[in-house]
Design a protein around this motif. Structure first.
Motif, PDB file in Angstrom:
ATOM      1  N   ALA A  16     -19.224 -59.960 -92.195  1.00 48.32           N
ATOM      2  CA  ALA A  16     -18.914 -60.812 -91.055  1.00 48.32           C
ATOM      3  C   ALA A  16     -18.173 -62.040 -91.581  1.00 48.32           C
ATOM      4  CB  ALA A  16     -20.196 -61.226 -90.335  1.00 48.32           C
ATOM      5  N   CYS A  17     -16.914 -62.173 -91.231  1.00 50.32           N
ATOM      6  CA  CYS A  17     -16.061 -63.219 -91.799  1.00 50.32           C
ATOM      7  C   CYS A  17     -15.604 -64.192 -90.721  1.00 50.32           C
ATOM      8  CB  CYS A  17     -14.836 -62.597 -92.458  1.00 50.32           C
ATOM      9  SG  CYS A  17     -15.198 -61.466 -93.820  1.00 50.32           S
ATOM     10  N   ARG A  18     -15.276 -65.386 -91.174  1.00 52.68           N
ATOM     11  CA  ARG A  18     -14.612 -66.360 -90.316  1.00 52.68           C
ATOM     12  C   ARG A  18     -13.799 -67.293 -91.203  1.00 52.68           C
ATOM     13  NH1 ARG A  18     -19.618 -69.910 -88.012  1.00 52.68           N
ATOM     14  NH2 ARG A  18     -19.197 -68.468 -86.306  1.00 52.68           N
ATOM     15  N   TYR A  19     -12.794 -67.918 -90.616  1.00 46.12           N
ATOM     16  CA  TYR A  19     -11.972 -68.871 -91.352  1.00 46.12           C
ATOM     17  C   TYR A  19     -12.398 -70.276 -90.971  1.00 46.12           C
ATOM     18  CZ  TYR A  19      -7.931 -71.548 -92.938  1.00 46.12           C
ATOM     19  OH  TYR A  19      -7.117 -72.474 -93.553  1.00 46.12           O
ATOM     20  N   ARG A  24     -10.437 -74.891 -95.220  1.00 41.55           N
ATOM     21  CA  ARG A  24      -9.419 -73.871 -95.475  1.00 41.55           C
ATOM     22  C   ARG A  24      -9.985 -72.758 -96.349  1.00 41.55           C
ATOM     23  NH1 ARG A  24      -5.568 -78.433 -95.875  1.00 41.55           N
ATOM     24  NH2 ARG A  24      -4.515 -78.526 -93.873  1.00 41.55           N
ATOM     25  N   THR A  25     -11.112 -72.205 -95.885  1.00 39.81           N
ATOM     26  CA  THR A  25     -11.817 -71.187 -96.653  1.00 39.81           C
ATOM     27  C   THR A  25     -12.193 -70.012 -95.759  1.00 39.81           C
ATOM     28  OG1 THR A  25     -12.763 -72.925 -98.055  1.00 39.81           O
ATOM     29  CG2 THR A  25     -13.789 -70.752 -98.173  1.00 39.81           C
ATOM     30  N   VAL A  26     -11.922 -68.807 -96.231  1.00 37.79           N
ATOM     31  CA  VAL A  26     -12.420 -67.609 -95.562  1.00 37.79           C
ATOM     32  C   VAL A  26     -13.863 -67.406 -96.015  1.00 37.79           C
ATOM     33  CG1 VAL A  26     -12.123 -65.126 -95.199  1.00 37.79           C
ATOM     34  CG2 VAL A  26     -10.112 -66.592 -95.519  1.00 37.79           C
ATOM     35  N   MET A  27     -14.780 -67.371 -95.063  1.00 40.72           N
ATOM     36  CA  MET A  27     -16.206 -67.286 -95.361  1.00 40.72           C
ATOM     37  C   MET A  27     -16.756 -65.917 -94.976  1.00 40.72           C
ATOM     38  SD  MET A  27     -16.454 -70.447 -96.361  1.00 40.72           S
ATOM     39  CE  MET A  27     -18.182 -70.908 -96.444  1.00 40.72           C
ATOM     40  N   VAL A  28     -17.794 -65.496 -95.693  1.00 39.59           N
ATOM     41  CA  VAL A  28     -18.501 -64.261 -95.362  1.00 39.59           C
ATOM     42  C   VAL A  28     -19.977 -64.608 -95.174  1.00 39.59           C
ATOM     43  CG1 VAL A  28     -18.899 -63.604 -97.778  1.00 39.59           C
ATOM     44  CG2 VAL A  28     -18.888 -61.840 -95.993  1.00 39.59           C
ATOM     45  N   ALA A  29     -20.626 -63.971 -94.211  1.00 40.44           N
ATOM     46  CA  ALA A  29     -21.995 -64.315 -93.845  1.00 40.44           C
ATOM     47  C   ALA A  29     -23.019 -63.480 -94.606  1.00 40.44           C
ATOM     48  CB  ALA A  29     -22.212 -64.141 -92.343  1.00 40.44           C
TER      49      ALA A  29
END
Length: 208
Positions: A16-19, A24-29
Motif C-alpha cells: 500500500a503506497c502513497r506519495y 517528496r517520498t514514496v511511502m509503503v505501509a
C-alpha cells in the motif's frame, strides 16, 4: 503418523503506497503484527486466501489491517515462492499494489520510504525491494497507477523524486519532462511554486 502436507498456503501481501509531497517520498505501509510468528514486528498487511476467495477480495481484508479500504487503483505484481519464507510451513505470497491518497484513512499504518523500508517480518523487505522495479515499470506507462500516485496535479520536482525512488537511480529532468509530455491525458500547466530562479514545471491530469 500424520503425513506431511505437500500443499503450500497461498497468501496476499499488499504494498500500500502513497506519495508524501511534503517530504517528496514514496511511502509503503506496514503494521505491527499482533500474532505469532513475529509478534510486534512490522509487516506488510497480508492474509491467507480463503477457499473460494479471489485475489482482490483477500487484498481488501489484508489492507483492512492498516485501517484502510482497498482502492480502485490496485494491481497484481508477482508471486514469491521461497520455501522457507514462512516458519509455519510452505507458503506462496502474491504481492499486490494499491495506491492510497493523502486523506485516505489508514490509522494503523506505519509509513516507511519504499526505498528504505527497514526490517520487516517474513520476507517482506525482499518483497518491497523486488517489487520496486515493477512499480517503476508502471510509472508513466500505467495512467491509473501514475495518476493515483501523483494525484491530479504535480510538479517536475515531484516527478523526479518519485522516479528516482522507484528506479533507484538518477533521473534527467529534461528527458523526464519530454516523456511526461507524451503521456495521453497529462497536460503542461505552466510552472509551480519553487525556490530558485527556475520554478518547476507543473503538470495536470485532464478531467475524465
Amino acid at each position: 503418523m500424520v503425513a506431511e502436507s505437500i500443499f503450500s498456503v497461498v497468501s496476499i501481501d499488499v504494498l500500500a503506497c502513497r506519495y508524501d509531497r511534503d517530504s517528496r517520498t514514496v511511502m509503503v505501509a506496514a503494521y505491527d503484527r499482533d500474532t505469532e510468528p513475529f509478534v510486534g514486528v512490522p509487516a506488510l498487511p497480508g492474509v491467507v486466501v480463503r477457499s473460494g476467495e479471489r485475489i482482490f477480495e483477500a487484498a481488501a481484508r489484508a489492507i483492512g489491517k492498516i485501517g484502510a479500504q482497498l482502492p480502485a487503483d490496485r494491481g497484481q505484481l508477482r508471486t514469491f515462492d521461497e520455501p522457507s519464507r514462512d516458519p509455519r510451513g510452505p507458503s506462496l505470497s502474491i504481492a499486490v499494489w494499491a495506491i492510497l491518497g493523502p486523506t485516505d484513512p489508514a490509522e494503523a499504518a506505519i509509513w516507511r520510504p519504499v526505498d528504505a523500508p527497514g526490517h520487516l517480518a517474513f520476507d517482506h523487505a525482499r518483497i518491497v525491494a523486488d517489487c520496486r522495479p515493477l512499480l517503476a515499470d508502471h510509472l508513466w506507462r500505467d495512467a491509473a497507477f501514475t495518476r493515483a500516485l501523483t494525484r491530479p496535479e504535480f510538479t517536475g520536482t515531484d516527478a523526479v523524486a518519485i522516479a528516482e525512488q522507484l528506479t533507484g537511480g538518477p533521473v534527467h529532468r529534461a528527458n523526464l519532462n519530454r516523456e511526461l509530455a507524451r503521456i495521453p491525458g497529462l497536460a503542461d500547466a505552466g510552472t509551480g511554486v519553487g525556490l530558485g530562479p527556475r520554478p518547476p514545471k507543473l503538470w495536470r491530469w485532464e478531467q475524465g
